[in-house]
Enzyme design. Structure first.
Site, PDB file in Angstrom:
ATOM      1  N   TYR A   1       0.849  -1.192   0.000  1.00 25.56           N
ATOM      2  CA  TYR A   1       0.000   0.000   0.000  1.00 25.56           C
ATOM      3  C   TYR A   1       0.887   1.244   0.000  1.00 25.56           C
ATOM      4  CZ  TYR A   1      -4.309   2.493   0.269  1.00 25.56           C
ATOM      5  OH  TYR A   1      -5.352   3.320  -0.041  1.00 25.56           O
TER       6      TYR A   1
ATOM      7  N   ARG B   1      -9.551  10.541  -7.374  1.00 19.28           N
ATOM      8  CA  ARG B   1      -8.691  11.262  -6.429  1.00 19.28           C
ATOM      9  C   ARG B   1      -7.805  10.251  -5.696  1.00 19.28           C
ATOM     10  NH1 ARG B   1      -7.499  12.575  -1.626  1.00 19.28           N
ATOM     11  NH2 ARG B   1      -8.860  10.931  -0.828  1.00 19.28           N
TER      12      ARG B   1
ATOM     13  N   LYS C   1      -5.920  -2.229  -0.706  1.00 18.47           N
ATOM     14  CA  LYS C   1      -6.736  -2.124   0.509  1.00 18.47           C
ATOM     15  C   LYS C   1      -7.239  -3.492   0.958  1.00 18.47           C
ATOM     16  CE  LYS C   1      -7.391   2.384   1.503  1.00 18.47           C
ATOM     17  NZ  LYS C   1      -7.431   3.056   2.812  1.00 18.47           N
TER      18      LYS C   1
ATOM     19  N   GLU D   1     -13.776   4.416  -1.964  1.00 21.36           N
ATOM     20  CA  GLU D   1     -12.356   4.744  -1.859  1.00 21.36           C
ATOM     21  C   GLU D   1     -11.915   5.695  -2.962  1.00 21.36           C
ATOM     22  OE1 GLU D   1      -8.812   4.730   0.057  1.00 21.36           O
ATOM     23  OE2 GLU D   1     -10.531   3.532   0.686  1.00 21.36           O
ATOM     24  N   ASP D   2     -11.326   6.814  -2.574  1.00 19.26           N
ATOM     25  CA  ASP D   2     -10.679   7.751  -3.500  1.00 19.26           C
ATOM     26  C   ASP D   2     -11.612   8.284  -4.586  1.00 19.26           C
ATOM     27  OD1 ASP D   2      -8.398   7.642  -2.043  1.00 19.26           O
ATOM     28  OD2 ASP D   2      -7.276   6.361  -3.397  1.00 19.26           O
TER      29      ASP D   2
ATOM     30  N   ASP E   1     -13.522   5.517   3.445  1.00 16.27           N
ATOM     31  CA  ASP E   1     -12.296   5.474   4.235  1.00 16.27           C
ATOM     32  C   ASP E   1     -11.566   6.800   4.236  1.00 16.27           C
ATOM     33  OD1 ASP E   1     -10.439   4.057   5.885  1.00 16.27           O
ATOM     34  OD2 ASP E   1      -9.069   3.990   4.177  1.00 16.27           O
ATOM     35  N   ASP E   2     -11.615   7.547   3.129  1.00 17.57           N
ATOM     36  CA  ASP E   2     -10.922   8.837   3.057  1.00 17.57           C
ATOM     37  C   ASP E   2     -11.531   9.844   4.019  1.00 17.57           C
ATOM     38  OD1 ASP E   2      -9.266   8.046   0.702  1.00 17.57           O
ATOM     39  OD2 ASP E   2     -11.243   7.937  -0.230  1.00 17.57           O
TER      40      ASP E   2
ATOM     41  N   ASN F   1       0.106  11.699   1.484  1.00 21.11           N
ATOM     42  CA  ASN F   1       0.943  10.672   0.904  1.00 21.11           C
ATOM     43  C   ASN F   1       0.681  10.606  -0.598  1.00 21.11           C
ATOM     44  OD1 ASN F   1      -1.466   9.020   0.582  1.00 21.11           O
ATOM     45  ND2 ASN F   1      -1.252   8.460   2.735  1.00 21.11           N
TER      46      ASN F   1
END
Length: 539
Positions: free
Chosen positions: A96, A149, A167, A238-239, A261-262, A402
């Site tokens: 990851y 994103r 993930k 996610e993202d 999760d973000d 990150n």
């Protein structure tokens, strides 16, 4: 052994869920027609792990290690997860963050093994057919992205598939979710990145990213069909870009088992780090003021959970929101800008004067902590860190963007400029720092501390949905697991080498929340922690 297929002979090697390679016993080799197809000696599981560890040590670049692990994942899942569970801290940055960022950028050029589902506009109206093609009889967890994103590197289109794959590997390695019951999904809705649209090897749709009703119809169809086939599945968003992430979470959070999760996982792990910082400062969270560099999904998710934590300590919601301020691309988020602000920023628009300089914002607001989540590297400058040191005996410095190239400051910079006073956490890993005879061991505010365990608790209890209270419970439990020895060396989180026992305790706490609040779909076991541990997959 249990087979996922009925093949014998060489075909057995093509089933990654049951392939054991040279660990097949002599009896199994005879039964499955493998005699003579493998070297004579039978290896133990431990020998296989150490052999693969030795192979990986031959590669210097993390991306090369990632490709070797990718091959192993596609051919022998048991060995893959044995390796990850034994060397979690070593290989998590490969599987990851930060390596997954480069993996995504190269995805179309390094693609070899199909994994998961690729749902595009070509499937609109027929998503059910795609869902039915998934080989999984049961699915406990889906991680889905539209690739808009990705981390701090932006729109990756279909290349974003690297994120769900990574993930879900952590769901299994960290929290024991059965890999046969996980499913990575990418929604291919185009990309606005010209370099991919012009790349002959790009594997996604060659069209600008779609928005509006067409986009939402595809997302809704996917969710409906996934839940039709697997009614108890947890869907992790996610993202997704800000425009869609907040809307999807608001529309679905109380209707199905899902989370983002973000927004929520990041918030949980960051608030946990703040609880640890309070133990060092010997202060209360209610005494703190936080200034965020960034005002997107992560910032607003963290700020909202901080407010939840403050409310749980007796504050009104209105008062709690005033303890968080946002600084976006146009400067400090203030009430004078209310007409131009996106909905997720408005609760944090306060009566401040206009300010477009971050150092000036620090001087004005006098925060006890700054939290970087804008993916703008080197923005926590020497001047920023010095100002925080003037204001605070122990300044909280969370440089969470990150991959590593996007970090607001390094651990070494934070400790050196603040003369060892910083309470530091990062989004990517940094090595221990020696400063004036003391060794500081910074640890990541890594979502992997909480999102696998959140999923474990929710799946175990068959929770109907995931209220924000679950994420606060997870944050508190994680903070409880940080030892005094950890704090003494500046570590605000436990070691990732202990992630599975940590996940058991967080998972049990999350499941307890579901049982206590009438959300669970099954009966509560007498010994919850023991039952959660027994539920976990072990290679």
């Amino acid at each position: 052994m249990t087979q996922c297929c009925k093949h014998t002979g060489a075909a057995v090697f093509h089933c990654p869920l049951t392939n054991k390679g040279v660990a097949f016993t002599e009896k199994e080799r005879e039964e499955l027609g493998l005699s003579g197809l493998l070297p004579t000696a039978v290896s133990t599981n431990d020998q296989q792990v150490e052999r693969m560890h030795e192979i990986l040590d031959r590669f210097e670049k993390p991306i090369d290690k990632a490709l070797v692990l990718d091959s192993l994942h596609a051919t022998d899942e048991d060995l893959y997860f044995r390796l990850l569970t034994r060397y979690t801290a070593e290989y998590m940055p490969v599987v990851y963050t930060p390596t997954v960022g480069e993996y995504c950028q190269r995805f179309s050029h390094i693609f070899r093994y199909p994994r998961g589902l690729f749902i595009s506009y070509q499937h609109a109206g027929h998503v059910r057919d795609v869902i039915e093609r998934a080989p999984n009889k049961e699915v406990d967890v889906i991680v889905v992205t539209d690739g808009e994103r990705i981390l701090g590197i932006g729109d990756q289109g279909i290349n974003g598939m690297g994120i769900p794959i990574g993930k879900l590997a952590l769901y299994t390695a960290c929290a024991g979710i059965d890999p046969a019951k996980t499913l990575p999904v990418v929604l291919d809705v185009g990309t606005n990145r010209e370099e991919y649209l012009n790349d002959p090897l790009y594997l996604g749709l060659r069209k600008p990213r779609s928005r509006g009703p067409e986009y939402r119809a595809l997302v809704d169809e996917f969710i409906a069909e996934a839940r039709r086939r697997w009614p108890n599945v947890l869907i992790q968003f996610e993202d997704f870009g800000n425009q869609n992430a907040f809307k999807l979470l608001a529309d679905y959070q109380e209707k199905i088992l899902c989370f983002n999760d973000d927004i929520q996982g990041t918030a949980s792990v960051v608030v946990s780090g703040l609880y640890s910082a309070m133990r060092i400062k010997k202060e209360k969270l209610t005494d703190q003021m936080f200034l965020f560099f960034g005002a997107g999904e992560a910032a607003c998710g963290i700020a909202n959970l901080i407010a939840d934590a403050l409310v749980s300590e007796g504050m009104t919601r209105e008062e709690a929101l005033k303890h968080c301020a946002l600084f976006d691309s146009k400067g400090l988020v203030t009430k004078s800008r209310m007409d131009e602000l996106a909905a997720h920023k408005k609760p944090f628009a306060h009566d401040y004067a206009k300010c477009t300089d971050f150092v000036e914002a620090i001087k004005m607001i006098k925060p006890t902590g700054i939290i970087g989540v804008a993916a703008q590297p080197r923005t926590f400058t020497t001047e920023v860190l010095e100002e925080m040191s003037k204001l605070n005996e122990r300044p909280i410095i969370f440089a969470l963007s990150n991959p590593t190239s996007r970090a607001e400051c390094t651990a070494e910079e934070a400790y050196r400029v603040t003369k060892g006073k910083a309470l530091y956490a990062s989004g990517s890993p940094f090595a221990p720092v020696e400063y004036e005879g003391k060794t500081f061991v910074p640890r990541q505010g890594n979502n992997s501390y909480v999102f696998p365990a959140l999923g474990l608790g929710a799946v175990f209890s068959r929770s109907k949905w995931m209220p924000d209270g679950m994420f606060l419970v997870a944050a508190k439990k994680l903070a409880e697991l940080v030892t005094d020895a950890d704090l003494e060396q500046g570590s605000l989180y436990p070691s990732l080498d202990d992630i599975r026992p940590v996940s058991v305790k967080i998972g049990a706490a999350v499941a307890a929340y579901a049982y206590d609040n009438g959300l669970a779909g099954n009966e509560r076991p007498q010994d919850l922690e023991k039952a959660v541990e027994a539920f976990m997959y072990r290679p």
